[in-house]
Scaffold this motif. Structure first.
Motif, PDB file in Angstrom:
ATOM      1  N   GLU A  24       0.837  -1.189   0.000  1.00 38.59           N
ATOM      2  CA  GLU A  24       0.000   0.000   0.000  1.00 38.59           C
ATOM      3  C   GLU A  24       0.876   1.244   0.000  1.00 38.59           C
ATOM      4  OE1 GLU A  24      -3.670  -1.867   2.684  1.00 38.59           O
ATOM      5  OE2 GLU A  24      -2.677  -0.007   3.321  1.00 38.59           O
ATOM      6  N   GLY A  25       0.255   2.365  -0.334  1.00 40.14           N
ATOM      7  CA  GLY A  25       0.926   3.645  -0.262  1.00 40.14           C
ATOM      8  C   GLY A  25       0.367   4.473   0.879  1.00 40.14           C
ATOM      9  N   GLY A  26       1.209   5.329   1.448  1.00 40.15           N
ATOM     10  CA  GLY A  26       0.756   6.177   2.543  1.00 40.15           C
ATOM     11  C   GLY A  26       1.579   7.446   2.631  1.00 40.15           C
ATOM     12  N   LEU A  27       1.083   8.381   3.409  1.00 40.17           N
ATOM     13  CA  LEU A  27       1.745   9.667   3.624  1.00 40.17           C
ATOM     14  C   LEU A  27       2.099   9.802   5.102  1.00 40.17           C
ATOM     15  CD1 LEU A  27       2.520  12.554   2.552  1.00 40.17           C
ATOM     16  CD2 LEU A  27       0.220  13.260   3.268  1.00 40.17           C
ATOM     17  N   ILE A  28       3.310  10.291   5.379  1.00 44.37           N
ATOM     18  CA  ILE A  28       3.735  10.608   6.737  1.00 44.37           C
ATOM     19  C   ILE A  28       4.015  12.106   6.809  1.00 44.37           C
ATOM     20  CG2 ILE A  28       5.461  10.236   8.529  1.00 44.37           C
ATOM     21  CD1 ILE A  28       6.030   7.508   7.341  1.00 44.37           C
ATOM     22  N   ILE A  43      15.696  19.162  24.647  1.00 43.32           N
ATOM     23  CA  ILE A  43      14.422  18.452  24.769  1.00 43.32           C
ATOM     24  C   ILE A  43      13.603  18.737  23.512  1.00 43.32           C
ATOM     25  CG2 ILE A  43      14.364  18.440  27.281  1.00 43.32           C
ATOM     26  CD1 ILE A  43      12.476  20.831  27.155  1.00 43.32           C
ATOM     27  N   GLY A  44      12.691  17.840  23.197  1.00 48.07           N
ATOM     28  CA  GLY A  44      11.917  18.004  21.976  1.00 48.07           C
ATOM     29  C   GLY A  44      10.484  17.530  22.123  1.00 48.07           C
ATOM     30  N   LEU A  45       9.622  18.080  21.289  1.00 45.35           N
ATOM     31  CA  LEU A  45       8.222  17.682  21.198  1.00 45.35           C
ATOM     32  C   LEU A  45       7.940  17.382  19.732  1.00 45.35           C
ATOM     33  CD1 LEU A  45       5.551  17.404  22.829  1.00 45.35           C
ATOM     34  CD2 LEU A  45       5.021  19.748  22.087  1.00 45.35           C
ATOM     35  N   ASP A  46       7.400  16.192  19.446  1.00 43.34           N
ATOM     36  CA  ASP A  46       7.187  15.768  18.067  1.00 43.34           C
ATOM     37  C   ASP A  46       5.779  15.212  17.888  1.00 43.34           C
ATOM     38  OD1 ASP A  46      10.037  15.858  16.744  1.00 43.34           O
ATOM     39  OD2 ASP A  46      10.334  14.899  18.692  1.00 43.34           O
ATOM     40  N   ALA A  47       5.210  15.439  16.715  1.00 39.10           N
ATOM     41  CA  ALA A  47       3.898  14.901  16.365  1.00 39.10           C
ATOM     42  C   ALA A  47       3.958  14.389  14.931  1.00 39.10           C
ATOM     43  CB  ALA A  47       2.822  15.967  16.505  1.00 39.10           C
ATOM     44  N   ASP A  48       3.161  13.360  14.653  1.00 45.98           N
ATOM     45  CA  ASP A  48       3.078  12.900  13.272  1.00 45.98           C
ATOM     46  C   ASP A  48       1.684  12.392  12.957  1.00 45.98           C
ATOM     47  OD1 ASP A  48       2.765  10.201  13.922  1.00 45.98           O
ATOM     48  OD2 ASP A  48       4.650   9.545  13.065  1.00 45.98           O
ATOM     49  N   LEU A  49       1.397  12.335  11.670  1.00 47.55           N
ATOM     50  CA  LEU A  49       0.108  11.881  11.151  1.00 47.55           C
ATOM     51  C   LEU A  49       0.393  10.987   9.954  1.00 47.55           C
ATOM     52  CD1 LEU A  49      -3.024  12.352  11.439  1.00 47.55           C
ATOM     53  CD2 LEU A  49      -2.763  14.114   9.674  1.00 47.55           C
ATOM     54  N   ARG A  50      -0.270   9.813   9.909  1.00 47.67           N
ATOM     55  CA  ARG A  50       0.009   8.856   8.840  1.00 47.67           C
ATOM     56  C   ARG A  50      -1.283   8.383   8.180  1.00 47.67           C
ATOM     57  NH1 ARG A  50       4.982   4.994  11.076  1.00 47.67           N
ATOM     58  NH2 ARG A  50       6.214   6.720  11.952  1.00 47.67           N
ATOM     59  N   THR A  51      -1.182   8.086   6.881  1.00 51.18           N
ATOM     60  CA  THR A  51      -2.294   7.494   6.151  1.00 51.18           C
ATOM     61  C   THR A  51      -1.863   6.160   5.557  1.00 51.18           C
ATOM     62  OG1 THR A  51      -1.757   8.547   4.033  1.00 51.18           O
ATOM     63  CG2 THR A  51      -3.162   9.790   5.557  1.00 51.18           C
ATOM     64  N   ARG A  52      -2.828   5.366   5.139  1.00 52.52           N
ATOM     65  CA  ARG A  52      -2.571   4.080   4.484  1.00 52.52           C
ATOM     66  C   ARG A  52      -3.613   3.888   3.378  1.00 52.52           C
ATOM     67  NH1 ARG A  52      -5.014   1.640   9.615  1.00 52.52           N
ATOM     68  NH2 ARG A  52      -7.070   0.832   8.972  1.00 52.52           N
ATOM     69  N   ASN A  53      -3.726   2.642   2.882  1.00 54.51           N
ATOM     70  CA  ASN A  53      -4.736   2.324   1.865  1.00 54.51           C
ATOM     71  C   ASN A  53      -4.610   3.266   0.681  1.00 54.51           C
ATOM     72  OD1 ASN A  53      -6.940   1.019   0.688  1.00 54.51           O
ATOM     73  ND2 ASN A  53      -8.445   2.331   1.735  1.00 54.51           N
ATOM     74  N   PHE A  55      -3.220   6.237   0.547  1.00 51.17           N
ATOM     75  CA  PHE A  55      -3.462   7.613   0.977  1.00 51.17           C
ATOM     76  C   PHE A  55      -4.929   7.903   1.322  1.00 51.17           C
ATOM     77  CE2 PHE A  55      -0.027   7.470  -2.160  1.00 51.17           C
ATOM     78  CZ  PHE A  55       1.029   7.993  -1.442  1.00 51.17           C
ATOM     79  N   LYS A  56      -5.815   6.908   1.297  1.00 48.64           N
ATOM     80  CA  LYS A  56      -7.247   7.168   1.458  1.00 48.64           C
ATOM     81  C   LYS A  56      -7.745   7.013   2.881  1.00 48.64           C
ATOM     82  CE  LYS A  56      -8.001   4.137  -1.763  1.00 48.64           C
ATOM     83  NZ  LYS A  56      -8.616   3.219  -2.761  1.00 48.64           N
TER      84      LYS A  56
END
Length: 249
Positions: A24-28, A43-53, A55-56
């Motif tokens: 599958e393809g996805g976006l990070i 020190i650090g603060l990190d966030a992420d969002l991912r898709t699959r299927n 990109f859907k």
């Protein structure tokens, strides 16, 4: 000339990356903030969002906090905690005859993760930087009640997914072209996830875009090759496109 050589080398290292049909393809997308407390501590603060299927479908979001200590310019120690909210994939079970048994739709659930890393780095005279990162992570999925469809009785029923903890060792080897004050820092790496057996391998090629000492963007391509994974943790092979931004102050 040096830049052309490193880009050629990075591409060659990834030519052997497998590309399986069932993937599958996805976006990070990644966003980070880092505060330097001294020459050695940050020190650090990190966030992420991912898709699959392809990109859907939303796959997960996460937010984490971490600390970093550099006793020397060749060695870095890190530790952190991450809160993850995953969209767990649907699951279909079958009888021995091949007939449908139960169907559990996808659902959202929280996971907690702690990790620790040690990274050693060596920079060559031609601006090539080689680093090896060894790490440990522990991920815990709390107990959760979910619904599933019983094909025999034709009704919805509630089932409890028990809490589950998992330890993994992570090993990442990275090669980058790190020239002082350069706009681009291209890199290539391979990372192994090990829990009694190699469970997945990540191959990544990308570049940091250094707009200033405070503002850095990152773009990359990643292939995630799944190996010995429990059915409960199933994921197909993934092709990711990634974009990120980090602010340092």
């Amino acid at each position: 000339m040096e830049r052309n050589s490193i880009i050629t080398l990075l591409a060659a290292l990834l030519m052997g990356t497998p590309a399986l049909a069932q993937s599958e393809g996805g976006l990070i997308t990644e966003l980070g903030v880092e505060k330097k407390l001294s020459k050695q501590f940050s020190i650090g603060l990190d966030a992420d969002l991912r898709t699959r299927n392809n990109f859907k479908t939303m796959d997960r979001w996460s937010i984490g906090i971490s600390g970093e200590y550099k006793p020397t310019k060749f060695l870095k120690l890190e530790a952190g905690y991450t809160l993850l909210n995953n969209n767990f994939r649907e699951d279909m079970s079958y009888k021995a005859s091949g007939a449908y048994n139960n169907w559990r739709p996808d659902y959202w659930g929280i996971r907690h993760r702690i990790n620790a890393y040690v990274t050693g780095t060596y920079k060559f005279s031609n601006n090539l930087r080689l680093s090896l990162r060894e790490g440990w992570q522990y991920t815990y999925r709390p107990e959760k009640t979910v619904s599933r469809w019983d094909f025999d009785n034709e009704w919805w029923e509630d089932v409890v997914r028990s809490g589950k903890g998992k330890n993994q060792l992570r090993s990442r080897l990275q090669l980058s072209y790190d020239k002082k004050n350069a706009l681009l820092t291209p890199y290539v790496n391979a990372e192994l996830y090990n829990s009694w057996a190699i469970e997945k391998i990540r191959y990544t090629i990308g570049t940091d875009i250094n707009l200033s000492k405070q503002h850095t963007f990152n773009i990359f391509y990643r292939f995630q090759d799944m190996k010995n994974v429990d059915a409960d943790d199933y994921d197909p092979d993934m092709h990711y496109i990634g974009i990120g931004y980090k602010f340092k102050f």
